[in-house]
Design a protein around this motif. Sequence first.
Motif, PDB file in Angstrom:
ATOM      1  N   ARG A  96       0.782  -1.354   0.170  1.00  0.00           N
ATOM      2  CA  ARG A  96       0.126  -0.101   0.038  1.00  0.00           C
ATOM      3  C   ARG A  96       0.959   1.054  -0.013  1.00  0.00           C
ATOM      4  NH1 ARG A  96      -0.165   2.147   4.955  1.00  0.00           N
ATOM      5  NH2 ARG A  96       0.482   0.557   6.758  1.00  0.00           N
ATOM      6  N   ALA A  97       2.337   1.139   0.312  1.00  0.00           N
ATOM      7  CA  ALA A  97       3.048   2.302   0.142  1.00  0.00           C
ATOM      8  C   ALA A  97       3.503   2.575  -1.021  1.00  0.00           C
ATOM      9  CB  ALA A  97       4.502   2.203   1.054  1.00  0.00           C
ATOM     10  N   VAL A  98       3.231   1.709  -1.991  1.00  0.00           N
ATOM     11  CA  VAL A  98       3.367   1.994  -3.581  1.00  0.00           C
ATOM     12  C   VAL A  98       2.441   3.050  -4.140  1.00  0.00           C
ATOM     13  CG1 VAL A  98       3.776   1.310  -5.998  1.00  0.00           C
ATOM     14  CG2 VAL A  98       4.880  -0.140  -3.827  1.00  0.00           C
ATOM     15  N   VAL A  99       3.063   4.119  -4.726  1.00  0.00           N
ATOM     16  CA  VAL A  99       2.219   5.210  -5.173  1.00  0.00           C
ATOM     17  C   VAL A  99       2.251   5.014  -6.703  1.00  0.00           C
ATOM     18  CG1 VAL A  99       1.634   7.793  -5.293  1.00  0.00           C
ATOM     19  CG2 VAL A  99       2.336   6.614  -3.150  1.00  0.00           C
ATOM     20  N   ALA A 100       1.196   4.813  -7.618  1.00  0.00           N
ATOM     21  CA  ALA A 100       1.439   4.610  -8.826  1.00  0.00           C
ATOM     22  C   ALA A 100       0.036   5.216  -9.302  1.00  0.00           C
ATOM     23  CB  ALA A 100       1.932   3.326  -9.182  1.00  0.00           C
ATOM     24  N   ASP A 101       0.143   5.095 -10.887  1.00  0.00           N
ATOM     25  CA  ASP A 101      -1.159   5.484 -11.528  1.00  0.00           C
ATOM     26  C   ASP A 101      -2.238   4.219 -11.548  1.00  0.00           C
ATOM     27  OD1 ASP A 101      -0.051   8.019 -12.305  1.00  0.00           O
ATOM     28  OD2 ASP A 101       0.643   7.146 -14.316  1.00  0.00           O
ATOM     29  N   VAL A 102      -1.926   3.329 -10.994  1.00  0.00           N
ATOM     30  CA  VAL A 102      -2.464   1.968 -10.931  1.00  0.00           C
ATOM     31  C   VAL A 102      -2.545   1.310  -9.568  1.00  0.00           C
ATOM     32  CG1 VAL A 102      -2.976  -0.349 -11.729  1.00  0.00           C
ATOM     33  CG2 VAL A 102      -2.214   1.489 -13.393  1.00  0.00           C
ATOM     34  N   ARG A 103      -3.666   0.995  -9.016  1.00  0.00           N
ATOM     35  CA  ARG A 103      -3.651   0.527  -7.649  1.00  0.00           C
ATOM     36  C   ARG A 103      -3.068  -1.058  -7.584  1.00  0.00           C
ATOM     37  NH1 ARG A 103      -5.591  -0.364  -2.709  1.00  0.00           N
ATOM     38  NH2 ARG A 103      -7.462  -1.962  -2.246  1.00  0.00           N
ATOM     39  N   PHE A 104      -2.222  -1.010  -6.466  1.00  0.00           N
ATOM     40  CA  PHE A 104      -1.450  -2.352  -6.101  1.00  0.00           C
ATOM     41  C   PHE A 104      -1.987  -2.706  -5.062  1.00  0.00           C
ATOM     42  CE2 PHE A 104       1.269  -0.699  -9.258  1.00  0.00           C
ATOM     43  CZ  PHE A 104       1.469  -1.703 -10.353  1.00  0.00           C
ATOM     44  N   THR A 105      -2.075  -3.989  -4.619  1.00  0.00           N
ATOM     45  CA  THR A 105      -2.604  -4.580  -3.451  1.00  0.00           C
ATOM     46  C   THR A 105      -1.476  -5.539  -3.095  1.00  0.00           C
ATOM     47  OG1 THR A 105      -3.440  -6.676  -4.163  1.00  0.00           O
ATOM     48  CG2 THR A 105      -4.766  -4.615  -3.912  1.00  0.00           C
ATOM     49  N   ALA A 106      -1.333  -5.983  -1.941  1.00  0.00           N
ATOM     50  CA  ALA A 106      -0.527  -7.014  -1.440  1.00  0.00           C
ATOM     51  C   ALA A 106      -0.461  -8.258  -2.240  1.00  0.00           C
ATOM     52  CB  ALA A 106      -0.482  -7.375   0.286  1.00  0.00           C
ATOM     53  N   HIS A 107      -1.442  -8.841  -2.800  1.00  0.00           N
ATOM     54  CA  HIS A 107      -1.639  -9.590  -3.541  1.00  0.00           C
ATOM     55  C   HIS A 107      -0.922  -9.618  -4.929  1.00  0.00           C
ATOM     56  CE1 HIS A 107      -3.382 -13.226  -5.620  1.00  0.00           C
ATOM     57  NE2 HIS A 107      -3.620 -12.354  -6.621  1.00  0.00           N
ATOM     58  N   ASP A 108      -0.896  -8.219  -5.429  1.00  0.00           N
ATOM     59  CA  ASP A 108      -0.207  -8.174  -6.763  1.00  0.00           C
ATOM     60  C   ASP A 108       1.344  -7.769  -6.345  1.00  0.00           C
ATOM     61  OD1 ASP A 108      -2.494  -7.491  -8.260  1.00  0.00           O
ATOM     62  OD2 ASP A 108      -2.712  -5.383  -7.197  1.00  0.00           O
ATOM     63  N   LEU A 109       1.908  -7.229  -5.360  1.00  0.00           N
ATOM     64  CA  LEU A 109       3.367  -6.964  -5.185  1.00  0.00           C
ATOM     65  C   LEU A 109       3.983  -7.458  -4.099  1.00  0.00           C
ATOM     66  CD1 LEU A 109       3.432  -2.932  -6.084  1.00  0.00           C
ATOM     67  CD2 LEU A 109       4.003  -4.959  -7.327  1.00  0.00           C
ATOM     68  N   SER A 110       3.238  -7.888  -3.226  1.00  0.00           N
ATOM     69  CA  SER A 110       3.602  -8.501  -2.042  1.00  0.00           C
ATOM     70  C   SER A 110       4.253  -7.322  -1.306  1.00  0.00           C
ATOM     71  CB  SER A 110       4.628  -9.640  -2.142  1.00  0.00           C
ATOM     72  OG  SER A 110       4.127 -10.639  -2.848  1.00  0.00           O
ATOM     73  N   ASP A 111       3.883  -7.487   0.300  1.00  0.00           N
ATOM     74  CA  ASP A 111       4.613  -6.503   1.062  1.00  0.00           C
ATOM     75  C   ASP A 111       6.193  -7.135   1.195  1.00  0.00           C
ATOM     76  OD1 ASP A 111       2.215  -5.605   1.703  1.00  0.00           O
ATOM     77  OD2 ASP A 111       1.948  -6.425   3.592  1.00  0.00           O
ATOM     78  N   MET A 112       7.122  -6.314   1.336  1.00  0.00           N
ATOM     79  CA  MET A 112       8.422  -6.780   1.317  1.00  0.00           C
ATOM     80  C   MET A 112       9.369  -6.209   2.595  1.00  0.00           C
ATOM     81  SD  MET A 112       9.841  -5.135  -2.066  1.00  0.00           S
ATOM     82  CE  MET A 112       8.539  -5.740  -3.176  1.00  0.00           C
TER      83      MET A 112
END
Length: 99
Positions: free
Chosen positions: A70-86
């Motif tokens: 959720r800390a990723v700020v982008a033109d498209v929404r990302f969830t922990a499922h998309d990117l994973s918390d790391m």
Amino acid sequence: MSRSDVKTMCVIGGPAAKKAEDEGFGKCRTTFAITLSMISDAQLKALRTATVDKSKVTRRANGDVDIPARAVVADVRFTAHDLSDMTLSYRHGNWFIID
């Protein structure tokens, strides 16, 4: 990740990839290639200009940092499922994904 450079992804994600491999997942190049195939073209494009909201990043006492998706700020929404918390760790002059 946004440039689909699996070799570089495996260097940066090496410690976490090794941990995943030890837990039964495949080799880094194979698993990151699969991961890339699960991210849409729009998301990959958005990652090229994405930033991280530092207010959502947590620094541990040992210096490692936890970055939730959720800390990723982008033109498209990302969830922990998309990117994973790391979790990143500074080692030998570079940041590496360790978890």
